[in-house]
Design a protein around this motif. Structure first.
Motif, PDB file in Angstrom:
ATOM      1  N   ILE A  66       1.583  -1.346  -0.440  1.00 62.19           N
ATOM      2  CA  ILE A  66      -0.084  -0.011  -0.221  1.00 62.19           C
ATOM      3  C   ILE A  66       0.994   0.929  -0.107  1.00 62.19           C
ATOM      4  CG2 ILE A  66      -2.096   1.219   1.459  1.00 62.19           C
ATOM      5  CD1 ILE A  66      -2.903  -1.221   0.013  1.00 62.19           C
ATOM      6  N   THR A  67       0.826   1.968  -0.656  1.00 62.69           N
ATOM      7  CA  THR A  67       1.299   3.270  -1.406  1.00 62.69           C
ATOM      8  C   THR A  67       1.208   4.943  -0.355  1.00 62.69           C
ATOM      9  OG1 THR A  67       0.263   4.217  -3.299  1.00 62.69           O
ATOM     10  CG2 THR A  67       2.704   1.971  -3.257  1.00 62.69           C
ATOM     11  N   PRO A  68       1.541   4.989  -0.342  1.00 62.21           N
ATOM     12  CA  PRO A  68       0.673   6.434  -0.078  1.00 62.21           C
ATOM     13  C   PRO A  68      -0.299   7.397  -0.659  1.00 62.21           C
ATOM     14  CG  PRO A  68       3.145   6.931   0.436  1.00 62.21           C
ATOM     15  CD  PRO A  68       3.287   5.546  -0.475  1.00 62.21           C
ATOM     16  N   GLU A  69       0.162   6.898  -2.389  1.00 60.46           N
ATOM     17  CA  GLU A  69      -0.812   7.833  -3.314  1.00 60.46           C
ATOM     18  C   GLU A  69      -1.808   6.376  -3.018  1.00 60.46           C
ATOM     19  OE1 GLU A  69      -2.620  10.035  -5.438  1.00 60.46           O
ATOM     20  OE2 GLU A  69      -0.924  10.327  -4.546  1.00 60.46           O
ATOM     21  N   ASP A  70      -2.286   5.522  -3.228  1.00 64.06           N
ATOM     22  CA  ASP A  70      -3.121   4.240  -2.512  1.00 64.06           C
ATOM     23  C   ASP A  70      -4.216   5.227  -1.059  1.00 64.06           C
ATOM     24  OD1 ASP A  70      -2.419   2.479  -4.730  1.00 64.06           O
ATOM     25  OD2 ASP A  70      -0.935   1.794  -3.066  1.00 64.06           O
ATOM     26  N   ILE A  71      -3.195   5.450  -0.345  1.00 64.66           N
ATOM     27  CA  ILE A  71      -3.621   6.440   0.753  1.00 64.66           C
ATOM     28  C   ILE A  71      -4.600   7.201   1.115  1.00 64.66           C
ATOM     29  CG2 ILE A  71      -3.597   7.271   3.071  1.00 64.66           C
ATOM     30  CD1 ILE A  71      -3.078   3.802   2.906  1.00 64.66           C
ATOM     31  N   ARG A  72      -4.680   8.113  -0.151  1.00 64.31           N
ATOM     32  CA  ARG A  72      -4.803   9.416  -0.670  1.00 64.31           C
ATOM     33  C   ARG A  72      -5.782   8.637  -1.435  1.00 64.31           C
ATOM     34  NH1 ARG A  72       0.861  10.799  -1.269  1.00 64.31           N
ATOM     35  NH2 ARG A  72       1.489  12.508   0.063  1.00 64.31           N
ATOM     36  N   ASN A  73      -5.874   7.483  -3.014  1.00 68.90           N
ATOM     37  CA  ASN A  73      -6.885   7.802  -3.200  1.00 68.90           C
ATOM     38  C   ASN A  73      -8.433   6.839  -2.129  1.00 68.90           C
ATOM     39  OD1 ASN A  73      -6.033   8.578  -4.780  1.00 68.90           O
ATOM     40  ND2 ASN A  73      -4.927   6.314  -5.940  1.00 68.90           N
ATOM     41  N   VAL A  74      -8.010   7.026  -1.078  1.00 72.17           N
ATOM     42  CA  VAL A  74      -9.493   6.453  -0.481  1.00 72.17           C
ATOM     43  C   VAL A  74      -9.560   7.006   0.450  1.00 72.17           C
ATOM     44  CG1 VAL A  74      -8.944   3.439  -1.358  1.00 72.17           C
ATOM     45  CG2 VAL A  74      -7.713   4.202   0.752  1.00 72.17           C
ATOM     46  N   ALA A  75      -8.756   8.490   0.817  1.00 68.34           N
ATOM     47  CA  ALA A  75      -8.914   8.963   2.057  1.00 68.34           C
ATOM     48  C   ALA A  75     -10.659   9.439   1.428  1.00 68.34           C
ATOM     49  CB  ALA A  75      -8.461  10.572   1.512  1.00 68.34           C
ATOM     50  N   GLY A  76     -11.211   9.653   2.375  1.00 72.39           N
ATOM     51  CA  GLY A  76     -12.840   9.999   3.223  1.00 72.39           C
ATOM     52  C   GLY A  76     -13.420   9.488   2.968  1.00 72.39           C
ATOM     53  N   MET A  77     -13.095   7.903   2.519  1.00 68.69           N
ATOM     54  CA  MET A  77     -14.374   6.192   2.538  1.00 68.69           C
ATOM     55  C   MET A  77     -14.746   6.232   4.174  1.00 68.69           C
ATOM     56  SD  MET A  77     -12.913   4.088   0.054  1.00 68.69           S
ATOM     57  CE  MET A  77     -14.356   2.802  -0.145  1.00 68.69           C
ATOM     58  N   GLN A  78     -15.593   6.021   4.657  1.00 71.87           N
ATOM     59  CA  GLN A  78     -15.487   5.081   5.835  1.00 71.87           C
ATOM     60  C   GLN A  78     -14.783   4.251   6.347  1.00 71.87           C
ATOM     61  OE1 GLN A  78     -20.315   4.760   5.724  1.00 71.87           O
ATOM     62  NE2 GLN A  78     -19.225   3.910   7.497  1.00 71.87           N
ATOM     63  N   HIS A  79     -14.423   4.059   7.602  1.00 72.74           N
ATOM     64  CA  HIS A  79     -12.488   3.030   7.409  1.00 72.74           C
ATOM     65  C   HIS A  79     -12.566   1.738   7.201  1.00 72.74           C
ATOM     66  CE1 HIS A  79      -8.933   2.704   8.983  1.00 72.74           C
ATOM     67  NE2 HIS A  79      -9.615   1.807   9.846  1.00 72.74           N
ATOM     68  N   ASP A  80     -14.336   1.096   7.392  1.00 76.10           N
ATOM     69  CA  ASP A  80     -14.455  -0.178   6.739  1.00 76.10           C
ATOM     70  C   ASP A  80     -14.460  -0.564   5.764  1.00 76.10           C
ATOM     71  OD1 ASP A  80     -17.220   0.600   7.348  1.00 76.10           O
ATOM     72  OD2 ASP A  80     -18.188  -0.278   7.749  1.00 76.10           O
ATOM     73  N   THR A 119     -12.924  16.025  -0.600  1.00 76.70           N
ATOM     74  CA  THR A 119     -13.393  14.846  -1.997  1.00 76.70           C
ATOM     75  C   THR A 119     -15.092  15.235  -2.095  1.00 76.70           C
ATOM     76  OG1 THR A 119     -14.183  13.466   0.271  1.00 76.70           O
ATOM     77  CG2 THR A 119     -11.792  13.719  -0.486  1.00 76.70           C
ATOM     78  N   THR A 120     -15.587  14.301  -3.107  1.00 77.64           N
ATOM     79  CA  THR A 120     -16.513  13.809  -3.588  1.00 77.64           C
ATOM     80  C   THR A 120     -17.543  13.599  -1.966  1.00 77.64           C
ATOM     81  OG1 THR A 120     -15.729  13.735  -5.958  1.00 77.64           O
ATOM     82  CG2 THR A 120     -17.734  12.916  -4.998  1.00 77.64           C
ATOM     83  N   GLY A 121     -17.048  12.708  -1.312  1.00 80.27           N
ATOM     84  CA  GLY A 121     -18.200  11.851  -0.590  1.00 80.27           C
ATOM     85  C   GLY A 121     -17.786  12.899   0.296  1.00 80.27           C
TER      86      GLY A 121
END
Length: 207
Positions: free
Chosen positions: A39-53, A166-168
């Motif tokens: 998991i890369t920092p960019e992967d982390i940024r791409n899922v930011a804003g989603m509910q943790h689960d 984010t859109t979310g």
């Protein structure tokens, strides 16, 4: 109606901790007995804003529900330990901008992070005095729009705005019935928005 309060998203809005979280994932990978991708920092940024689960369903769709649950438990512990030790990078002029806003506006945080993450953010950066209340989906299990409403209700806010990247975040603000300010410097790419910040300090111009 004059704005009386500002509710902030956390990751991508107040700071960027993606590098630290990616290191936590690397540590977690060594503790599971099944294969997961790096998991890369960019992967982390791409899922930011989603509910943790929901992040685990998106990043690891091939894992069983039990494996996802195990990974969430281990990575969550590693993430909290890494955040408390290494923190993240505050966006430029954040503290001085909060100091400017605080006398006039009540300030809050609502994030889709795990329980304890906001506290770790506040402790690492010594920002407790700016945020009298906060909420996250990791504690309540509720989506962001409901957590925004909870903050509004228990603090009796009259005219809040929500700042996110984010859109979310934008959709949550709309569902909660509050104006949205787009943190354009953050992780997301929004096609349409009414108000935006090119940098965090632009809040001093907007408010």
């Amino acid at each position: 109606m004059k704005t009386d309060s500002i509710i902030f998203d956390l990751d991508g809005t107040l700071w960027d901790a993606a590098d630290t979280v990616a290191k936590a994932w690397k540590a977690a990978k060594k503790q599971v007995n099944f294969e997961i991708q790096d998991i890369t920092p960019e992967d982390i940024r791409n899922v930011a804003g989603m509910q943790h689960d929901l992040i685990f369903k998106k990043l690891f769709p091939n894992l069983s529900e039990a494996q996802q649950k195990k990974l969430m438990e281990i990575s969550g512990k590693e993430e909290m330990a890494h955040i408390r030790k290494y923190g993240g990078v505050l966006y430029p002029n954040l503290t001085e901008t909060l100091q400017y806003l605080q006398p006039t506006y009540k300030l809050f945080i609502v994030s889709n992070c795990q329980d304890g993450y906001i506290e770790a953010f506040l402790e690492f950066n010594e920002l407790h005095t700016f945020f009298p209340d906060f909420e996250c989906s990791g504690r309540t299990g509720n989506p962001k729009n409901e957590n925004i409403r909870a903050i509004i209700q228990r603090n009796q806010l009259q005219n809040p705005v929500y700042v996110g990247d984010t859109t979310g975040d934008q959709q949550a603000a709309e569902k909660a019935g509050v104006p949205f300010v787009y943190a354009k410097y953050g992780f997301g790419q929004l096609p349409k928005y009414e108000q935006h910040l090119d940098q965090f300090a632009d809040l001093k111009k907007l408010f």
